[in-house]
Scaffold this active site. Structure first.
Site, short mmCIF file in Angstrom:
data_model
loop_
_atom_site.label_atom_id
_atom_site.label_comp_id
_atom_site.label_asym_id
_atom_site.label_seq_id
_atom_site.Cartn_x
_atom_site.Cartn_y
_atom_site.Cartn_z
N GLU A 82 -60.18 50.11 -96.38
CA GLU A 82 -59.23 51.20 -96.13
C GLU A 82 -59.49 51.76 -94.74
O GLU A 82 -60.64 51.83 -94.29
CB GLU A 82 -59.42 52.31 -97.16
CG GLU A 82 -58.86 51.93 -98.50
CD GLU A 82 -59.03 53.04 -99.54
OE1 GLU A 82 -59.14 54.20 -99.17
OE2 GLU A 82 -59.08 52.69 -100.72
N LYS A 120 -66.80 51.22 -108.15
CA LYS A 120 -66.15 50.59 -109.30
C LYS A 120 -66.63 49.14 -109.47
O LYS A 120 -66.90 48.70 -110.59
CB LYS A 120 -64.63 50.63 -109.04
CG LYS A 120 -63.79 49.61 -109.73
CD LYS A 120 -62.32 49.80 -109.38
CE LYS A 120 -61.88 49.03 -108.16
NZ LYS A 120 -61.66 47.62 -108.28
N CYS A 156 -63.68 51.10 -104.29
CA CYS A 156 -64.14 49.72 -104.47
C CYS A 156 -65.62 49.58 -104.80
O CYS A 156 -65.96 49.11 -105.88
CB CYS A 156 -63.79 48.92 -103.22
SG CYS A 156 -62.06 49.08 -102.80
N LYS A 173 -40.64 56.51 -105.62
CA LYS A 173 -41.63 55.99 -104.67
C LYS A 173 -41.05 54.81 -103.90
O LYS A 173 -41.24 54.66 -102.70
CB LYS A 173 -42.91 55.55 -105.41
CG LYS A 173 -43.73 56.71 -105.89
CD LYS A 173 -45.08 56.25 -106.42
CE LYS A 173 -45.89 57.43 -106.90
NZ LYS A 173 -47.12 57.02 -107.58
N LYS A 184 -65.55 37.82 -104.92
CA LYS A 184 -65.14 39.19 -104.57
C LYS A 184 -66.17 40.22 -105.07
O LYS A 184 -66.62 41.09 -104.33
CB LYS A 184 -63.76 39.47 -105.17
CG LYS A 184 -63.30 40.89 -105.04
CD LYS A 184 -63.01 41.28 -103.60
CE LYS A 184 -62.93 42.79 -103.46
NZ LYS A 184 -62.14 43.26 -102.40
C1 UGA Z 1 -64.72 47.77 -99.29
C2 UGA Z 1 -65.11 46.45 -98.62
O1 UGA Z 1 -65.76 46.73 -97.37
C3 UGA Z 1 -63.88 45.56 -98.38
O2 UGA Z 1 -64.29 44.31 -97.84
C4 UGA Z 1 -63.17 45.33 -99.73
O3 UGA Z 1 -61.97 44.57 -99.57
C5 UGA Z 1 -62.79 46.68 -100.32
O4 UGA Z 1 -64.00 47.47 -100.50
C6 UGA Z 1 -62.12 46.42 -101.65
O5 UGA Z 1 -62.77 45.88 -102.54
O6 UGA Z 1 -60.91 46.66 -101.77
P1 UGA Z 1 -63.69 50.10 -98.42
O7 UGA Z 1 -64.14 50.66 -99.73
O8 UGA Z 1 -62.31 50.36 -97.98
O9 UGA Z 1 -63.88 48.50 -98.39
O10 UGA Z 1 -64.63 50.72 -97.29
P2 UGA Z 1 -65.99 50.39 -96.51
O11 UGA Z 1 -65.69 50.55 -95.07
O12 UGA Z 1 -66.64 49.15 -96.93
O13 UGA Z 1 -66.87 51.66 -96.94
C7 UGA Z 1 -67.25 51.89 -98.29
C8 UGA Z 1 -68.22 53.07 -98.34
O14 UGA Z 1 -69.46 52.72 -97.73
C9 UGA Z 1 -67.74 54.33 -97.61
O15 UGA Z 1 -68.07 55.46 -98.37
C10 UGA Z 1 -68.50 54.33 -96.30
O16 UGA Z 1 -68.71 55.60 -95.76
C11 UGA Z 1 -69.81 53.70 -96.75
N1 UGA Z 1 -70.53 53.02 -95.65
C12 UGA Z 1 -70.02 51.90 -95.08
C13 UGA Z 1 -71.74 53.54 -95.22
O17 UGA Z 1 -72.23 54.55 -95.75
N2 UGA Z 1 -72.41 52.89 -94.22
C14 UGA Z 1 -71.92 51.76 -93.63
O18 UGA Z 1 -72.62 51.19 -92.74
C15 UGA Z 1 -70.70 51.26 -94.07
#
Ligand code: UGA
Length: 457
Positions: A182, A290, A287, A35, A231
């Site tokens: 992500e 979990k 995220c 990797k 966090k």
């Molecule tokens: C999330 C947090 O937003 C980040 O700030 C954090 O750093 C990250 O977890 C982490 O702990 O590493 P992420 O899981 O990448 O980020 O994605 P999000 O864009 O927040 O979406 C999470 C889920 O919520 C997805 O399934 C998305 O489809 C859903 N979502 C998000 C909705 O259904 N509606 C929304 O308005 C926003």
């Protein structure tokens, strides 16, 4: 500055590229040479827009070094970020910290006592983890102290002093959590709303402030437990907002209200805000699921009433099940469903806890024929679901003869899809949209039966 990043998943590799791009030298430690070789050759191993270019640029410039060797990296580094995974433990939901602690042991075994090093967990870790990491490193240093004293390269008085002051001249731990999403990882890392630094050591705080200097946003300097809790509290509140929105969506479907406009109007109150209120088939990813589970588990073990968090998770299950129930009401078992989108959200190939995957798995088990299309996530789904469903590279052809088109991820390429063509090739003009990509009236005018989420029509 020279820093080390341990782990090259989403958090590790994005942070490594961004800090290298600012001119720092970044060692990336991994344990799989194959990797590391790929990373060295510019393949980031994950799907993240803009990441490959940044990796290639900084590797070419000699600012990113990939290694399995702690000695080599730690000798030079002022900061070591631990960015390894903390997956949920099956059954309890508690964060599995085995990788964090293995890394801590390695750090303790290889830390160079001739200079000060900040050791910081960037992965999401429960309150108390950084102190546990400190203890593990100290234990390793104690075990090494005789050897260190016997080695001429180490200043004996420095080692003796370090022993007497709990090694605080050699290292300090700090919590510096990551907030990137992500799919927008580089943008988020370059444009944080805030940088959180929690440490008991002013020296560690100053070094971390210096590293983060080029980044905009507020700095919040606090103690370690607060930084760790910030966090979890942030992710849990974002997940709470989503479950609340999805509960209103379920309600709206019963009473004929329009959930997106209801939530937009609610969010226009500055105290609430309009962001992160898009109704859907539930939140997924590595995220929110979990972290809600882990905060629930640690809260419970501390005797805190965590029923609010339990409800957040319960609603998140109800919403994807509601989608399955809708399909079953509208399409006979045995029917063919064309599914667009499998990733947990757009712009990623990640399917961890993806509601889309739960939905297709359930429907396939219930007897539907499922053919899927996703621009990035199909190889990962294939590994998990194998031949339970079929996969197609042809976004439109796969719809031919289907009883319904199901939309489960909000990829851009679905937003302005050729609806006239879709109508022609579907067996029934039925679209069941979990992400509300189209206007209800427009779909009606085109002759579709359009079942969206939290909206009438
Ligand atoms: C999330 C947090 O937003 C980040 O700030 C954090 O750093 C990250 O977890 C982490 O702990 O590493 P992420 O899981 O990448 O980020 O994605 P999000 O864009 O927040 O979406 C999470 C889920 O919520 C997805 O399934 C998305 O489809 C859903 N979502 C998000 C909705 O259904 N509606 C929304 O308005 C926003």
């Amino acid at each position: 500055m020279t820093i080390t990043i341990i782990g090259h998943g989403y958090v590790g590799i994005v942070a490594a590229c961004v800090f290298a791009d600012f001119g720092n030298t970044v060692y990336v430690i991994g344990h799989t040479p194959a990797k590391l070789e790929k990373l060295k050759n510019g393949d980031p191993l994950i799907y993240e827009p803009g990441l490959a270019e940044m990796l290639q640029k900084n590797t070419r410039a000699g600012r990113m070094i990939f290694t399995t060797e702690y000695d080599e990296a730690l000798k030079e580094s002022s900061i070591v970020f631990s960015c390894v995974g903390t997956p949920p433990t099956p059954g309890t939901g508690e964060a599995d910290l085995s990788q964090v602690y293995t890394v801590a042991k390695q750090i303790g075994a290889h830390l160079d006592p001739s200079h000060f090093t900040v050791v910081s967990c960037k992965s999401t870790v429960p309150v108390g983890t950084n102190y546990e990491v400190k203890k593990i490193i100290e234990k390793e240093l104690v075990a090494r102290s005789d050897v260190m004293l016997s080695q001429t390269k180490h200043d004996a008085s420095l080692v003796r002093q370090a022993q007497s002051d709990s090694w605080s001249h050699i290292f300090a731990v700090a919590s510096c959590p990551e907030f990137l999403r992500e799919g927008t990882g580089i943008h988020d890392t370059l444009n944080p709303d805030r940088t959180i630094i929690g440490s008991d050591s002013q020296k560690a705080i100053d070094i971390l402030l210096e590293l983060h200097k080029p980044l905009p946003g507020e700095r919040v300097v606090t103690n370690i437990p607060s930084a760790e809790l910030i966090k979890y509290a942030s992710n849990s509140l974002l997940a709470t907002k989503l479950s609340f929105a999805n509960m209103i969506s379920l309600f709206a479907e019963k009473v004929g209200a329009d959930a997106p406009s209801v939530l937009r109007a609610v969010g226009l109150d500055n105290r609430i805000g309009t962001k992160n209120l898009d109704v859907s088939i539930g939140y997924g990813g590595a995220c929110f699921p979990k972290d809600v589970q882990a905060l629930t588990a640690t809260g419970r073990s501390e005797g805190v009433d965590v029923s609010l968090l339990e409800a957040v998770e319960k609603v998140n299950v109800l919403v994807w099940k509601n989608y399955v129930a809708k399909v079953k009401r509208l399409v006979k078992v045995g029917g063919k469903l064309a599914v667009w989108g499998l990733a947990f959200k757009a712009n990623t190939d990640d399917i961890r806890f993806a509601p889309a995957v739960k939905i297709v798995e359930q429907l396939a088990k219930d007897g539907y024929q499922i053919v899927t299309y996703d621009p990035a996530a199909m190889p990962n789904v294939k590994k998990q679901l194998g031949d339970l469903i079929t996969y197609s590279e042809k976004q439109y052809e796969m719809i031919e003869g289907a009883d319904a088109l199901c939309i489960l991820t909000e990829w851009n390429e679905f937003k302005q899809a050729d609806l006239v063509k879709i109508k022609k090739i579907l067996k029934n003009p039925l679209v069941i949209d979990g992400r509300n990509l189209y206007e209800v009236q427009k779909m009606k005018d085109l002759g579709f039966t359009y079942i969206s989420t939290g909206r009438k029509g």
